[in-house]
Write a protein that holds these residues in place. Structure first.
Motif, mmCIF file in Angstrom:
data_model
loop_
_atom_site.group_PDB
_atom_site.id
_atom_site.type_symbol
_atom_site.label_atom_id
_atom_site.label_comp_id
_atom_site.label_asym_id
_atom_site.label_seq_id
_atom_site.Cartn_x
_atom_site.Cartn_y
_atom_site.Cartn_z
ATOM 1 N N GLU A 32 0.861 -1.067 0.109
ATOM 2 C CA GLU A 32 -0.034 0.009 0.018
ATOM 3 C C GLU A 32 0.796 1.213 0.044
ATOM 4 N N LYS A 33 2.059 1.293 0.377
ATOM 5 C CA LYS A 33 2.779 2.286 0.453
ATOM 6 C C LYS A 33 3.740 2.346 -0.941
ATOM 7 N N PHE A 34 4.566 1.355 -1.342
ATOM 8 C CA PHE A 34 5.137 1.216 -2.754
ATOM 9 C C PHE A 34 5.528 -0.179 -2.983
ATOM 10 N N THR A 35 5.648 -0.464 -4.219
ATOM 11 C CA THR A 35 5.777 -1.825 -4.953
ATOM 12 C C THR A 35 7.316 -1.895 -5.335
ATOM 13 N N PHE A 36 7.631 -3.178 -5.376
ATOM 14 C CA PHE A 36 9.090 -3.378 -5.868
ATOM 15 C C PHE A 36 9.318 -4.872 -6.487
ATOM 16 N N GLN A 37 10.044 -4.972 -7.395
ATOM 17 C CA GLN A 37 10.355 -6.491 -8.020
ATOM 18 C C GLN A 37 11.768 -6.642 -7.157
ATOM 19 N N TYR A 38 11.978 -7.909 -7.300
ATOM 20 C CA TYR A 38 13.290 -8.420 -6.591
ATOM 21 C C TYR A 38 14.126 -9.247 -7.753
ATOM 22 N N GLN A 39 15.183 -9.312 -7.646
ATOM 23 C CA GLN A 39 15.939 -10.180 -8.769
ATOM 24 C C GLN A 39 17.260 -10.700 -8.113
ATOM 25 N N LEU A 40 17.381 -12.093 -8.300
ATOM 26 C CA LEU A 40 18.556 -12.737 -7.730
ATOM 27 C C LEU A 40 19.886 -12.509 -8.574
ATOM 28 N N ILE A 41 20.873 -11.892 -8.107
ATOM 29 C CA ILE A 41 22.141 -11.505 -8.666
ATOM 30 C C ILE A 41 23.384 -12.198 -8.178
ATOM 31 N N GLY A 42 24.586 -11.803 -8.525
ATOM 32 C CA GLY A 42 25.762 -12.228 -7.990
ATOM 33 C C GLY A 42 26.043 -13.930 -8.233
ATOM 34 N N SER A 43 26.663 -14.415 -7.248
ATOM 35 C CA SER A 43 27.198 -15.817 -7.483
ATOM 36 C C SER A 43 26.072 -16.898 -7.714
ATOM 37 N N ALA A 44 25.095 -16.606 -6.859
ATOM 38 C CA ALA A 44 23.795 -17.605 -7.038
ATOM 39 C C ALA A 44 23.431 -17.582 -8.388
ATOM 40 N N SER A 45 23.254 -16.488 -9.040
ATOM 41 C CA SER A 45 22.503 -16.335 -10.432
ATOM 42 C C SER A 45 23.370 -16.828 -11.545
ATOM 43 N N ARG A 46 24.760 -17.180 -11.073
ATOM 44 C CA ARG A 46 25.777 -17.741 -11.991
ATOM 45 C C ARG A 46 26.169 -19.273 -11.715
ATOM 46 N N ASN A 47 25.362 -19.648 -10.763
ATOM 47 C CA ASN A 47 25.713 -21.014 -10.098
ATOM 48 C C ASN A 47 26.946 -21.477 -9.650
ATOM 49 N N MET A 48 27.411 -20.258 -9.132
ATOM 50 C CA MET A 48 28.925 -20.003 -8.540
ATOM 51 C C MET A 48 28.888 -19.730 -7.213
ATOM 52 N N VAL A 49 28.104 -20.218 -6.206
ATOM 53 C CA VAL A 49 27.814 -20.000 -4.675
ATOM 54 C C VAL A 49 29.232 -20.954 -4.159
ATOM 55 N N THR A 50 29.949 -20.206 -3.427
ATOM 56 C CA THR A 50 31.058 -20.763 -2.738
ATOM 57 C C THR A 50 30.849 -20.716 -1.022
ATOM 58 N N MET A 51 31.679 -21.673 -0.449
ATOM 59 C CA MET A 51 31.799 -21.738 1.088
ATOM 60 C C MET A 51 33.297 -22.273 1.406
ATOM 61 N N ASP A 52 33.668 -21.912 2.665
ATOM 62 C CA ASP A 52 34.870 -22.505 3.235
ATOM 63 C C ASP A 52 34.476 -23.215 4.282
ATOM 64 N N PRO A 53 34.537 -24.739 4.300
ATOM 65 C CA PRO A 53 34.272 -25.427 5.250
ATOM 66 C C PRO A 53 35.298 -25.665 6.485
#
Length: 209
Positions: A32-53
């Motif tokens: 009711e105040k404003f509307t927005f869209q969202y977009q996944l960007i960055g490493s997840a959008s390129r299937n390059m998610v990393t972690m250091d176990p």
């Protein structure tokens, strides 16, 4: 020395889906105040998610919150409303309170017992526009901490060059053979914890291109 490795998509997708649910909660609250869209960007959008176990560094996600009408409120008010609604809903997904940084809003899931960040999310608040010459451009809310002002600031030139560099690498069969190994290498040798993954990815593309 870090030991980053790529995370299989099946392991990070459930968390991505939870973040999308959170964004839907925020959208419903603010409709009711404003509307927005969202977009996944960055490493997840390129299937390059990393972690250091082997350290306390988990994986992270990047989303753009794209404001449909940026003239409705001052940039500070947009960000305050978003932070308020994110905090309202984030705890049910396991996240702590939102942090307001220079470019983004950050939420984290922490393993306090073992002093680990399991994963985090950066939300950039942006809007898309067309300049006087007909070129598409993007602005983001910049929190100028020394002055306490919030400003709509245009993305740097490197932002607009990124898609062409990605297409060049993919079109020349450099993505799997050069980009992905060098990105891991750059992440593992980075000693500055304040340098974001997006900057390391950009540096990787610059080196190869």
């Amino acid at each position: 020395m870090y030991h980053f490795q790529y995370v299989p998509k099946r392991l990070w997708m459930p968390f991505r889906n939870e973040i999308i649910e959170l964004l839907h909660d925020v959208q419903n609250d603010l409709r009711e105040k404003f509307t927005f869209q969202y977009q996944l960007i960055g490493s997840a959008s390129r299937n390059m998610v990393t972690m250091d176990p082997e350290t306390n560094i988990g994986f992270d996600f990047d989303f753009n919150i794209i404001i449909n009408d940026p003239d409705l409120f001052p940039p500070k008010q947009f960000k305050e409303m978003l932070i308020s609604r994110i905090n309202k809903h984030s705890s049910k997904y396991g996240y702590g309170p939102a942090e307001d940084s220079t470019r983004v809003i950050t939420i984290k899931v922490k393993d306090r017992k073992n002093a680990k960040i399991l994963h985090s999310v950066d939300f950039a608040t942006v809007y898309n526009d067309t300049d006087d010459d007909g070129y598409e451009c993007q602005y983001y809310i910049h929190n100028d901490k020394p002055t306490g002002r919030y400003l709509w600031e245009e993305q740097p030139s490197g932002y607009y060059e990124l898609p062409d560099k990605i297409n060049f690498c993919k079109g020349n069969d450099l993505w799997n053979s050069e980009v992905k190994p060098l990105y891991l290498q750059n992440k593992n040798k980075n000693k500055n914890p304040h340098i974001k993954s997006r900057s390391i990815f950009s540096q990787t593309l610059n080196t190869i291109c």
